[in-house]
Design a protein around this motif. Sequence first.
Motif, PDB file in Angstrom:
ATOM      1  N   VAL A 138       0.849  -1.202   0.000  1.00 24.60           N
ATOM      2  CA  VAL A 138       0.000   0.000   0.000  1.00 24.60           C
ATOM      3  C   VAL A 138       0.884   1.252   0.000  1.00 24.60           C
ATOM      4  CG1 VAL A 138      -1.767   1.285   1.261  1.00 24.60           C
ATOM      5  CG2 VAL A 138      -1.795  -1.234   1.249  1.00 24.60           C
ATOM      6  N   PRO A 139       0.656   2.220  -0.900  1.00 24.49           N
ATOM      7  CA  PRO A 139       1.476   3.431  -0.930  1.00 24.49           C
ATOM      8  C   PRO A 139       1.371   4.211   0.389  1.00 24.49           C
ATOM      9  CG  PRO A 139       0.122   3.274  -2.892  1.00 24.49           C
ATOM     10  CD  PRO A 139      -0.381   2.228  -1.947  1.00 24.49           C
ATOM     11  N   THR A 140       2.512   4.617   0.912  1.00 22.27           N
ATOM     12  CA  THR A 140       2.539   5.398   2.150  1.00 22.27           C
ATOM     13  C   THR A 140       3.151   6.774   1.964  1.00 22.27           C
ATOM     14  OG1 THR A 140       4.651   4.343   2.750  1.00 22.27           O
ATOM     15  CG2 THR A 140       2.627   3.361   3.635  1.00 22.27           C
ATOM     16  N   VAL A 141       4.193   6.874   1.141  1.00 20.71           N
ATOM     17  CA  VAL A 141       4.938   8.126   1.020  1.00 20.71           C
ATOM     18  C   VAL A 141       5.395   8.320  -0.422  1.00 20.71           C
ATOM     19  CG1 VAL A 141       6.972   9.436   1.774  1.00 20.71           C
ATOM     20  CG2 VAL A 141       5.808   7.921   3.384  1.00 20.71           C
ATOM     21  N   VAL A 142       5.190   9.519  -0.947  1.00 22.38           N
ATOM     22  CA  VAL A 142       5.856   9.943  -2.175  1.00 22.38           C
ATOM     23  C   VAL A 142       7.092  10.734  -1.757  1.00 22.38           C
ATOM     24  CG1 VAL A 142       5.722  11.338  -4.268  1.00 22.38           C
ATOM     25  CG2 VAL A 142       3.737  10.030  -3.522  1.00 22.38           C
ATOM     26  N   ALA A 143       8.271  10.254  -2.137  1.00 23.35           N
ATOM     27  CA  ALA A 143       9.520  10.901  -1.749  1.00 23.35           C
ATOM     28  C   ALA A 143      10.139  11.583  -2.961  1.00 23.35           C
ATOM     29  CB  ALA A 143      10.492   9.881  -1.161  1.00 23.35           C
ATOM     30  N   GLU A 185      14.634  18.170  10.279  1.00 24.63           N
ATOM     31  CA  GLU A 185      13.440  18.035   9.456  1.00 24.63           C
ATOM     32  C   GLU A 185      12.441  19.147   9.755  1.00 24.63           C
ATOM     33  OE1 GLU A 185      12.959  13.281   8.678  1.00 24.63           O
ATOM     34  OE2 GLU A 185      12.421  14.052  10.642  1.00 24.63           O
ATOM     35  N   GLN A 186      11.813  19.636   8.712  1.00 24.63           N
ATOM     36  CA  GLN A 186      10.737  20.621   8.843  1.00 24.63           C
ATOM     37  C   GLN A 186       9.425  19.935   8.496  1.00 24.63           C
ATOM     38  OE1 GLN A 186      12.087  23.603   6.042  1.00 24.63           O
ATOM     39  NE2 GLN A 186      13.086  24.767   7.656  1.00 24.63           N
ATOM     40  N   ARG A 187       8.393  20.217   9.274  1.00 22.77           N
ATOM     41  CA  ARG A 187       7.094  19.593   9.071  1.00 22.77           C
ATOM     42  C   ARG A 187       6.060  20.647   8.721  1.00 22.77           C
ATOM     43  NH1 ARG A 187      10.124  16.898  12.528  1.00 22.77           N
ATOM     44  NH2 ARG A 187       9.882  14.646  12.821  1.00 22.77           N
ATOM     45  N   GLY A 188       5.206  20.301   7.796  1.00 19.85           N
ATOM     46  CA  GLY A 188       4.150  21.219   7.400  1.00 19.85           C
ATOM     47  C   GLY A 188       3.021  20.452   6.730  1.00 19.85           C
ATOM     48  N   ALA A 189       2.048  21.188   6.258  1.00 24.63           N
ATOM     49  CA  ALA A 189       0.905  20.568   5.567  1.00 24.63           C
ATOM     50  C   ALA A 189       0.516  21.451   4.394  1.00 24.63           C
ATOM     51  CB  ALA A 189      -0.268  20.394   6.522  1.00 24.63           C
ATOM     52  N   ARG A 190       0.017  20.830   3.363  1.00 25.93           N
ATOM     53  CA  ARG A 190      -0.493  21.541   2.190  1.00 25.93           C
ATOM     54  C   ARG A 190      -1.480  20.634   1.477  1.00 25.93           C
ATOM     55  NH1 ARG A 190       1.888  18.929  -1.917  1.00 25.93           N
ATOM     56  NH2 ARG A 190       4.108  18.375  -1.861  1.00 25.93           N
ATOM     57  N   LEU A 191      -2.065  21.151   0.406  1.00 23.83           N
ATOM     58  CA  LEU A 191      -2.958  20.329  -0.399  1.00 23.83           C
ATOM     59  C   LEU A 191      -2.149  19.504  -1.381  1.00 23.83           C
ATOM     60  CD1 LEU A 191      -5.849  22.855  -1.139  1.00 23.83           C
ATOM     61  CD2 LEU A 191      -5.693  21.155   0.681  1.00 23.83           C
ATOM     62  N   ALA A 192      -2.507  18.244  -1.529  1.00 19.97           N
ATOM     63  CA  ALA A 192      -1.790  17.352  -2.426  1.00 19.97           C
ATOM     64  C   ALA A 192      -2.083  17.708  -3.882  1.00 19.97           C
ATOM     65  CB  ALA A 192      -2.192  15.908  -2.158  1.00 19.97           C
ATOM     66  N   SER A 193      -1.080  17.519  -4.729  1.00 19.04           N
ATOM     67  CA  SER A 193      -1.280  17.705  -6.164  1.00 19.04           C
ATOM     68  C   SER A 193      -1.967  16.471  -6.744  1.00 19.04           C
ATOM     69  CB  SER A 193       0.071  17.914  -6.854  1.00 19.04           C
ATOM     70  OG  SER A 193       0.824  16.705  -6.835  1.00 19.04           O
ATOM     71  N   GLY A 194      -2.469  16.611  -7.956  1.00 20.53           N
ATOM     72  CA  GLY A 194      -3.100  15.476  -8.614  1.00 20.53           C
ATOM     73  C   GLY A 194      -2.137  14.329  -8.814  1.00 20.53           C
ATOM     74  N   ASP A 195      -0.878  14.644  -9.188  1.00 23.45           N
ATOM     75  CA  ASP A 195       0.121  13.600  -9.382  1.00 23.45           C
ATOM     76  C   ASP A 195       0.406  12.853  -8.086  1.00 23.45           C
ATOM     77  OD1 ASP A 195       0.343  14.211 -12.034  1.00 23.45           O
ATOM     78  OD2 ASP A 195       2.185  15.390 -11.826  1.00 23.45           O
ATOM     79  N   GLU A 196       0.462  13.591  -6.974  1.00 22.38           N
ATOM     80  CA  GLU A 196       0.727  12.957  -5.681  1.00 22.38           C
ATOM     81  C   GLU A 196      -0.420  12.048  -5.267  1.00 22.38           C
ATOM     82  OE1 GLU A 196       3.557  16.590  -3.994  1.00 22.38           O
ATOM     83  OE2 GLU A 196       1.413  16.515  -3.513  1.00 22.38           O
ATOM     84  N   LEU A 197      -1.641  12.511  -5.466  1.00 21.66           N
ATOM     85  CA  LEU A 197      -2.802  11.677  -5.125  1.00 21.66           C
ATOM     86  C   LEU A 197      -2.839  10.414  -5.979  1.00 21.66           C
ATOM     87  CD1 LEU A 197      -5.566  14.397  -4.672  1.00 21.66           C
ATOM     88  CD2 LEU A 197      -4.387  13.117  -2.886  1.00 21.66           C
ATOM     89  N   GLU A 198      -2.470  10.549  -7.243  1.00 24.30           N
ATOM     90  CA  GLU A 198      -2.436   9.377  -8.124  1.00 24.30           C
ATOM     91  C   GLU A 198      -1.377   8.387  -7.656  1.00 24.30           C
ATOM     92  OE1 GLU A 198      -1.813   8.236 -12.861  1.00 24.30           O
ATOM     93  OE2 GLU A 198      -1.822  10.338 -12.206  1.00 24.30           O
ATOM     94  N   ALA A 199      -0.190   8.904  -7.293  1.00 26.18           N
ATOM     95  CA  ALA A 199       0.889   8.019  -6.835  1.00 26.18           C
ATOM     96  C   ALA A 199       0.524   7.334  -5.527  1.00 26.18           C
ATOM     97  CB  ALA A 199       2.168   8.824  -6.660  1.00 26.18           C
ATOM     98  N   LEU A 200      -0.215   8.026  -4.667  1.00 22.92           N
ATOM     99  CA  LEU A 200      -0.633   7.453  -3.388  1.00 22.92           C
ATOM    100  C   LEU A 200      -1.916   6.636  -3.504  1.00 22.92           C
ATOM    101  CD1 LEU A 200       0.120  10.523  -1.093  1.00 22.92           C
ATOM    102  CD2 LEU A 200       1.382   8.356  -1.159  1.00 22.92           C
ATOM    103  N   GLU A 201      -2.454   6.570  -4.731  1.00 27.00           N
ATOM    104  CA  GLU A 201      -3.666   5.792  -5.021  1.00 27.00           C
ATOM    105  C   GLU A 201      -4.847   6.254  -4.169  1.00 27.00           C
ATOM    106  OE1 GLU A 201      -2.683   1.635  -4.784  1.00 27.00           O
ATOM    107  OE2 GLU A 201      -1.020   1.819  -6.204  1.00 27.00           O
TER     108      GLU A 201
END
Length: 243
Positions: A138-143, A185-201
């Motif tokens: 199962v996809p967990t992270v796009v690096a 490490e820096q942590r933050g949040a944003r809206l996912a791109s379409g490509d990222e959502l596709e890669a994360l299924e």
Amino acid sequence: MTDRVRYSDIAAHLRRQIQDGKFAPGDQLPSMRQVAEEFGTTITTVNRAFRQLKEEGLTSSQPGVGTVVADLRPVAATGAARLDRLARTGKEYAPAETSTGHAAMYRSCADPEIAELLGIELGDEILIRRRVFRKNGVPTVVALSLLHPRAAREVPELRQQGQLKPFWQETYKERTGKEISRSPEQRGARLASGDELEALEVRVPRTAAVPVLVLRTVFHDEDGPIEVWEDVYAPGLWQVSGE
């Protein structure tokens, strides 16, 4: 050494063994008596260490069995934790983890923040490497590795499609004699791109806004920034500094 220190050392020792895959989910930990003998301390101290691991969600108690490693599927580790594990054990992956979709591409840097972090001009060309980490398939992270141009000059293999072995920073250090360090490490949040959502299924309507956790680490050598590493986490996952 006091009992209080011993209890935290025991917890850290067992936690690291779980993170490194010596004990996988469902595996039984050594008995408290065995651990007490190994560390030369009391059952009471070991019991405190076991309680701490249970409170962290790393272990659970099973009647008639003992203490076992909990199912950690909702958890994904940071890029820094992966590199620490690689340096410590030589293992690229945590238990049940794989990676897919290794790809390299050149892009004009259109993000002012990334340009500043890499010490380049907006619009300069950078090399981007992308891969998707999976746990139990199962996809967990796009690096994403966003690389300064001098990285590919010294390690042209970075331009190749597919997975690189060994880790490119090791090759860079061997060829240049320059050490690479990393920022916190820096942590933050944003809206996912379409490509990222596709890669994360992640299956959502095209108009849906999906917030994701993003971790960013900047790597430097003696000449300045050389890589920005971004981890984009699948919705619903907890990020941890270990695995």
